[in-house]
Design a protein around this motif. Structure first.
Motif, PDB file in Angstrom:
ATOM      1  N   LYS A 110       0.780  -1.284  -0.017  1.00  0.00           N
ATOM      2  CA  LYS A 110       0.112  -0.111   0.031  1.00  0.00           C
ATOM      3  C   LYS A 110       0.749   1.256  -0.024  1.00  0.00           C
ATOM      4  O   LYS A 110       0.708   2.064  -0.636  1.00  0.00           O
ATOM      5  N   ASN A 111       1.804   1.150   0.880  1.00  0.00           N
ATOM      6  CA  ASN A 111       2.874   2.533   0.805  1.00  0.00           C
ATOM      7  C   ASN A 111       3.578   2.582  -0.363  1.00  0.00           C
ATOM      8  O   ASN A 111       3.572   3.900  -0.850  1.00  0.00           O
ATOM      9  N   ILE A 112       3.930   1.553  -0.986  1.00  0.00           N
ATOM     10  CA  ILE A 112       4.670   1.774  -2.443  1.00  0.00           C
ATOM     11  C   ILE A 112       3.644   2.161  -3.370  1.00  0.00           C
ATOM     12  O   ILE A 112       3.953   3.001  -4.328  1.00  0.00           O
ATOM     13  N   ALA A 113       2.418   1.872  -3.347  1.00  0.00           N
ATOM     14  CA  ALA A 113       1.430   2.118  -4.333  1.00  0.00           C
ATOM     15  C   ALA A 113       0.858   3.631  -4.335  1.00  0.00           C
ATOM     16  O   ALA A 113       0.921   4.490  -4.926  1.00  0.00           O
ATOM     17  N   ILE A 114       0.884   4.227  -2.844  1.00  0.00           N
ATOM     18  CA  ILE A 114       0.802   5.760  -2.614  1.00  0.00           C
ATOM     19  C   ILE A 114       1.915   6.550  -3.203  1.00  0.00           C
ATOM     20  O   ILE A 114       1.836   7.316  -3.645  1.00  0.00           O
ATOM     21  N   GLU A 115       3.180   5.888  -2.933  1.00  0.00           N
ATOM     22  CA  GLU A 115       4.360   6.492  -3.531  1.00  0.00           C
ATOM     23  C   GLU A 115       4.458   6.690  -5.069  1.00  0.00           C
ATOM     24  O   GLU A 115       4.800   7.804  -5.685  1.00  0.00           O
ATOM     25  N   TRP A 116       3.869   5.562  -5.665  1.00  0.00           N
ATOM     26  CA  TRP A 116       3.839   5.440  -6.980  1.00  0.00           C
ATOM     27  C   TRP A 116       2.634   6.440  -7.529  1.00  0.00           C
ATOM     28  O   TRP A 116       2.841   7.062  -8.513  1.00  0.00           O
ATOM     29  N   ALA A 117       1.642   6.522  -6.832  1.00  0.00           N
ATOM     30  CA  ALA A 117       0.621   7.640  -7.429  1.00  0.00           C
ATOM     31  C   ALA A 117       1.068   8.941  -7.107  1.00  0.00           C
ATOM     32  O   ALA A 117       0.544   9.853  -7.710  1.00  0.00           O
ATOM     33  N   ASP A 118       1.908   9.250  -6.200  1.00  0.00           N
ATOM     34  CA  ASP A 118       2.536  10.635  -6.037  1.00  0.00           C
ATOM     35  C   ASP A 118       3.535  10.964  -6.878  1.00  0.00           C
ATOM     36  O   ASP A 118       3.811  12.030  -7.134  1.00  0.00           O
ATOM     37  N   GLU A 119       3.862  10.272  -7.855  1.00  0.00           N
ATOM     38  CA  GLU A 119       4.974  10.458  -8.868  1.00  0.00           C
ATOM     39  C   GLU A 119       4.407  11.414  -9.888  1.00  0.00           C
ATOM     40  O   GLU A 119       3.049  11.366 -10.257  1.00  0.00           O
ATOM     41  N   HIS A 120       5.562  12.086 -10.607  1.00  0.00           N
ATOM     42  CA  HIS A 120       5.266  13.127 -11.423  1.00  0.00           C
ATOM     43  C   HIS A 120       4.098  12.462 -12.790  1.00  0.00           C
ATOM     44  O   HIS A 120       3.212  13.077 -13.463  1.00  0.00           O
ATOM     45  N   SER A 121       4.305  11.397 -13.037  1.00  0.00           N
ATOM     46  CA  SER A 121       3.539  10.538 -14.352  1.00  0.00           C
ATOM     47  C   SER A 121       2.252  10.466 -14.101  1.00  0.00           C
ATOM     48  O   SER A 121       1.522  10.280 -14.883  1.00  0.00           O
ATOM     49  N   TRP A 122       1.817  10.394 -12.973  1.00  0.00           N
ATOM     50  CA  TRP A 122       0.234  10.432 -12.534  1.00  0.00           C
ATOM     51  C   TRP A 122      -0.311  11.695 -12.522  1.00  0.00           C
ATOM     52  O   TRP A 122      -1.448  11.835 -12.178  1.00  0.00           O
ATOM     53  N   GLU A 123       0.309  12.876 -12.442  1.00  0.00           N
ATOM     54  CA  GLU A 123      -0.203  13.935 -12.277  1.00  0.00           C
ATOM     55  C   GLU A 123      -1.331  14.383 -13.377  1.00  0.00           C
ATOM     56  O   GLU A 123      -1.247  13.930 -14.355  1.00  0.00           O
ATOM     57  N   ASN A 124      -2.490  14.621 -12.692  1.00  0.00           N
ATOM     58  CA  ASN A 124      -3.726  15.339 -13.391  1.00  0.00           C
ATOM     59  C   ASN A 124      -4.242  14.115 -14.157  1.00  0.00           C
ATOM     60  O   ASN A 124      -5.220  14.010 -15.016  1.00  0.00           O
ATOM     61  N   THR A 125      -4.058  12.923 -13.213  1.00  0.00           N
ATOM     62  CA  THR A 125      -5.106  11.668 -13.717  1.00  0.00           C
ATOM     63  C   THR A 125      -6.042  11.190 -12.754  1.00  0.00           C
ATOM     64  O   THR A 125      -6.681  10.459 -13.055  1.00  0.00           O
ATOM     65  N   ASN A 126      -5.865  11.828 -11.431  1.00  0.00           N
ATOM     66  CA  ASN A 126      -6.962  11.379 -10.397  1.00  0.00           C
ATOM     67  C   ASN A 126      -6.741   9.988 -10.164  1.00  0.00           C
ATOM     68  O   ASN A 126      -7.875   9.268  -9.832  1.00  0.00           O
ATOM     69  N   VAL A 127      -5.512   9.259 -10.400  1.00  0.00           N
ATOM     70  CA  VAL A 127      -5.297   7.923 -10.179  1.00  0.00           C
ATOM     71  C   VAL A 127      -5.643   7.529  -8.461  1.00  0.00           C
ATOM     72  O   VAL A 127      -5.394   8.671  -7.734  1.00  0.00           O
ATOM     73  N   ASN A 128      -5.957   6.584  -8.237  1.00  0.00           N
ATOM     74  CA  ASN A 128      -6.275   6.060  -7.063  1.00  0.00           C
ATOM     75  C   ASN A 128      -5.350   5.080  -6.504  1.00  0.00           C
ATOM     76  O   ASN A 128      -5.197   3.913  -7.246  1.00  0.00           O
ATOM     77  N   SER A 129      -4.622   5.311  -5.348  1.00  0.00           N
ATOM     78  CA  SER A 129      -3.538   4.499  -4.931  1.00  0.00           C
ATOM     79  C   SER A 129      -3.657   2.966  -4.923  1.00  0.00           C
ATOM     80  O   SER A 129      -3.072   1.946  -4.969  1.00  0.00           O
ATOM     81  N   MET A 130      -5.152   2.646  -4.416  1.00  0.00           N
ATOM     82  CA  MET A 130      -5.422   1.274  -4.134  1.00  0.00           C
ATOM     83  C   MET A 130      -5.697   0.730  -5.347  1.00  0.00           C
ATOM     84  O   MET A 130      -5.594  -0.740  -5.578  1.00  0.00           O
ATOM     85  N   ASP A 131      -5.896   1.263  -6.532  1.00  0.00           N
ATOM     86  CA  ASP A 131      -6.022   0.698  -7.609  1.00  0.00           C
ATOM     87  C   ASP A 131      -4.775   0.318  -8.188  1.00  0.00           C
ATOM     88  O   ASP A 131      -4.648  -0.715  -8.906  1.00  0.00           O
ATOM     89  N   LEU A 132      -3.621   1.167  -8.044  1.00  0.00           N
ATOM     90  CA  LEU A 132      -2.590   0.846  -8.304  1.00  0.00           C
ATOM     91  C   LEU A 132      -1.710  -0.429  -7.361  1.00  0.00           C
ATOM     92  O   LEU A 132      -1.224  -1.301  -8.053  1.00  0.00           O
TER      93      LEU A 132
END
Length: 101
Positions: A74-96
């Protein structure tokens, strides 16, 4: 783009998806190259791209993924969701995280 990740296997080159052993498939989904790079950065590893859609991950990646607990994932997914590549995508870290399970 649709992407498939699979674990590196000893004893053979793989040139197409049809040659990937079923037991080496790890994950897949719709990701950009930047998002894949960010994921690999979160795990501190690299990968080889056989094509834009087929990525070979080192054995260490699958070994780390096998022993990681849900909270770490979960922590890695949150870190991944916060990366620049997901900017402006409204991604959910739990989906990742679901892509990594």
């Amino acid at each position: 783009m649709d992407v498939t990740f699979f674990a590196e296997k000893e004893g053979g080159d793989i040139n197409s998806f049809d040659e990937v052993p079923e037991n080496s498939l790890l994950a897949g989904g719709r990701f950009t190259k930047d998002q894949i790079g960010d994921l690999l950065g979160c795990f501190k590893c690299s990968a080889s791209a056989l094509s834009d859609n087929l990525w070979v991950l080192p054995t260490s990646f699958s070994e780390n993924l096998a022993v990681i607990d849900d909270e770490q994932l979960k922590n890695i997914a949150i870190e991944w969701a916060d990366e620049h590549s997901w900017e402006n995508t409204n991604v959910n870290s739990m989906d990742l995280a679901g892509h990594l399970l």
